[in-house]
Design an enzyme around this catalytic site. Structure first.
Site, mmCIF file in Angstrom:
data_model
loop_
_atom_site.group_PDB
_atom_site.id
_atom_site.type_symbol
_atom_site.label_atom_id
_atom_site.label_comp_id
_atom_site.label_asym_id
_atom_site.label_seq_id
_atom_site.Cartn_x
_atom_site.Cartn_y
_atom_site.Cartn_z
ATOM 1 C CB SER A 18 -0.994 -0.045 1.072
ATOM 2 O OG SER A 18 -1.854 1.074 0.964
ATOM 3 C CG ASP B 252 -5.798 0.124 -1.177
ATOM 4 O OD1 ASP B 252 -5.215 1.143 -1.200
ATOM 5 O OD2 ASP B 252 -5.804 -0.724 -0.565
#
Length: 580
Positions: free
Chosen positions: A146, A307
């Site tokens: 991430s 995301d």
């Protein structure tokens, strides 16, 4: 077996990867480095695993990736032949070693006779979630860390519904991973042979196009792009969102998009930012520069695996300000519900899902439309789990899911937070307000004026290594032994302990109907709340704050005071722990 014995076995392993062998040679006389690399196995938890790249059982490398994949393979084998034939879809981001780790995962699974599908190049995490459902695969993997620093990478596992594995199947996979004693001895076949056997297949543009078509369905007003010229500056922060965001905006007719040139292409070092995280205002520095040049209405930034999404809007002074995840969520939510109500498409059993650390503003908005908001634990997998439950029971119709950490989901064709969906909707909301002669900042103020001036904050302490992990556990234990009964003039009304599963209000106990988690939450008599939660992906303990007042400035001042008073309590507790 102690860590020194394990480190020695790695050093003496004949077939060890040359790069890792060289690293271990460098550390030969550095006991601290070796201990950190080998004192434990890199934890494969309910969210997969994440760690620094390098040699050792406590690091991300081809052997720990093989171990995770072999554990997943063993779990899939237990589910039967159909599960093996449906197989596993694999995506990866722009980080160091991501393509290599994705291939190692594919080879490990394919060697066990499990069908694997791997993207031909980097793709966003939400597209993997979509691809899993599109291909009817049994499971999925994303190689990503991430928005962590460049030295990190990670491994996330998904279920057949497209969501990250919920606790029960995750625990079963974890058990299989932990049964593997020596990751060095896991054998994998050659890529060429496995491809020739049809066990490794490539995912290409067909899935991209199908995903774009689904993205178009989230629009509430597809004609807005032809009525209003919205100027957007977009930065993928060197990650995976560049192509899909541009393609999706173009498909909906939004053509006036400027991409930050220096951050357009993948870069594993994320060399233009201190942190590739749209939650960090500094990540918008170049986007703000370009926004001022072109007079942009909206700045959009996505994290490396796409995301998470952050946006910046122009205030009444013409300055760009970065909205919080809670503020962006409130804007998107209010727009969605208002438009559905206006068109008569708002379902009576509609539901909004948010996490326990997300603003109560969302509940206030949803209630105004006569709908329910349901809280889940932190982690989007719990939102995905609820979507699946409602899909099966018909109790609710999912409308929107979000979390304060910049994660949003509108269309359930993906089952993880989706920055591409959010980028499209944020642009449409901007167009909606611009058509009325208003900015998105004006829109946010309208939401506040209508529902209340909610403000939220987040503080965190980074505590690395063995000692840091122990300190985090001791701090939570200290709050349980000596709970907050007040904070300055604020009196505690409710204490929620998600580890014991007990909510205590005026000495009355109530069961919390959520899975157990090492989290504490205090709710005060005036509605102010504080939540303490160790991060599941970083060596941090996080402190979340929420307040509400009748004026924006009052809310900001109140938040500052609450944060200061509470962090003083944390400091005192840590000092006492260190003095023991």
């Amino acid at each position: 077996m102690n860590w020194k014995t394990v480190a020695k076995s790695w050093m003496e392993f004949e077939g060890l990867d040359a790069e890792l062998q060289a690293q271990l040679k460098e550390w030969e006389n550095d006991e601290k480095q070796l201990e950190e690399a080998f004192y434990k196995n890199l934890e494969f938890g309910t969210g997969g695993m994440r760690g620094e790249i390098g040699a050792g059982t406590n690091r991300m490398n081809i052997y720990t990736v093989r171990k995770a994949s072999a554990g997943l393979a063993a779990y899939i084998e237990e589910q039967g032949l159909e599960a093996k034939q449906r197989g596993v879809a694999i995506a990866y981001d722009s980080r160091h070693k991501s393509p290599e780790f994705a291939l190692e995962a594919a080879k490990t699974l394919a060697t066990k006779g499990i069908q694997t599908y791997i993207f031909d190049e980097l793709r966003p995490t939400p597209e993997l979630s979509f691809a899993l459902r599109y291909l009817h695969a049994f499971s999925g993997i994303v190689i990503t860390a991430s928005h962590n620093p460049p030295e990190y990478n990670g491994y996330k596992v998904y279920g057949s519904d497209g969501g990250q594995l919920p606790p029960i199947p995750a625990d079963q996979v974890i058990s299989k991973v932990n049964e593997i004693e020596n990751e060095l001895l896991i054998e994998v076949g050659s890529e060429d042979q496995l491809r020739a056997a049809g066990l490794i297949r490539t995912i290409g543009s067909e899935v991209d196009q199908a995903y774009i078509e689904k993205l178009k369905t989230i629009s509430e007003n597809p004609n807005l792009s032809g009525e209003v010229d919205v100027k957007v500056v977009f930065t993928p922060l060197h990650g995976t969102a560049n192509k899909p965001v541009r393609s999706a905006l173009s498909a909906l007719g939004y053509k006036n998009v400027t991409v930050v040139k220096e951050q357009e292409l993948p870069d594993a070092e994320f060399s233009t930012v201190k942190s590739p995280n749209p939650e960090e205002h500094a990540a918008f520095q170049l986007a703000i520069r370009d926004g001022l040049k072109v007079g942009a209405d909206l700045l959009i930034a996505t994290d490396p695996d796409a995301d998470r999404l952050g946006i910046a809007v122009r205030n009444e002074k013409g300055e760009y300000i970065v909205l919080t995840g809670n503020q962006t969520g409130a804007l998107l939510l209010d727009y969605l519900l208002s438009q559905k109500k206006e068109k008569g498409t708002l379902p009576q059993n509609g539901v909004v899902l948010k996490t326990i650390v997300t603003s109560e503003l969302g509940r206030k908005i949803t209630s105004a439309y006569g709908l329910e908001t349901i809280d889940v634990l932190t982690g989007f997998k719990f939102i995905a789990e609820k979507i699946k439950e409602y899909e099966e029971t018909g109790d609710h119709t999912f409308l929107f899911g979000y979390e304060e950490s910049y994660g949003y989901l509108i269309g359930d064709f993906a089952r993880d937070k989706d920055a591409i969906q959010a980028a499209l909707l944020a642009t449409e909301v901007c167009a909606f307000y611009k058509k009325q002669g208003l900015s998105l900042y004006n829109g946010m103020i309208q939401v506040f004026e209508k529902y209340g001036f909610y403000q939220e904050g987040l503080r965190s302490l980074t505590l690395k290594g063995i000692e840091g992990a122990e300190m985090i556990q001791s701090l939570l234990a200290s709050f349980r032994m000596d709970p907050l009964t007040n904070l300055g003039s604020l009196k505690t009304a409710t204490t929620e302990d998600y580890l014991t599963g007990i909510r205590l209000t005026n000495k009355k106990e109530e069961k919390i109907q959520l899975p157990k988690s090492n989290v504490l939450k205090y709710i005060f008599e005036d509605g102010t709340w504080i939540c303490i939660r160790p991060s599941g992906t970083e060596p941090k303990v996080k402190f979340y704050f929420g307040v509400n007042s009748e004026r924006l400035e009052d809310s900001k001042l109140k938040l500052q005071a609450v944060e200061k008073d509470f962090m003083d309590v944390v400091e005192r507790k840590m000092k006492m722990i260190q003095e023991r």
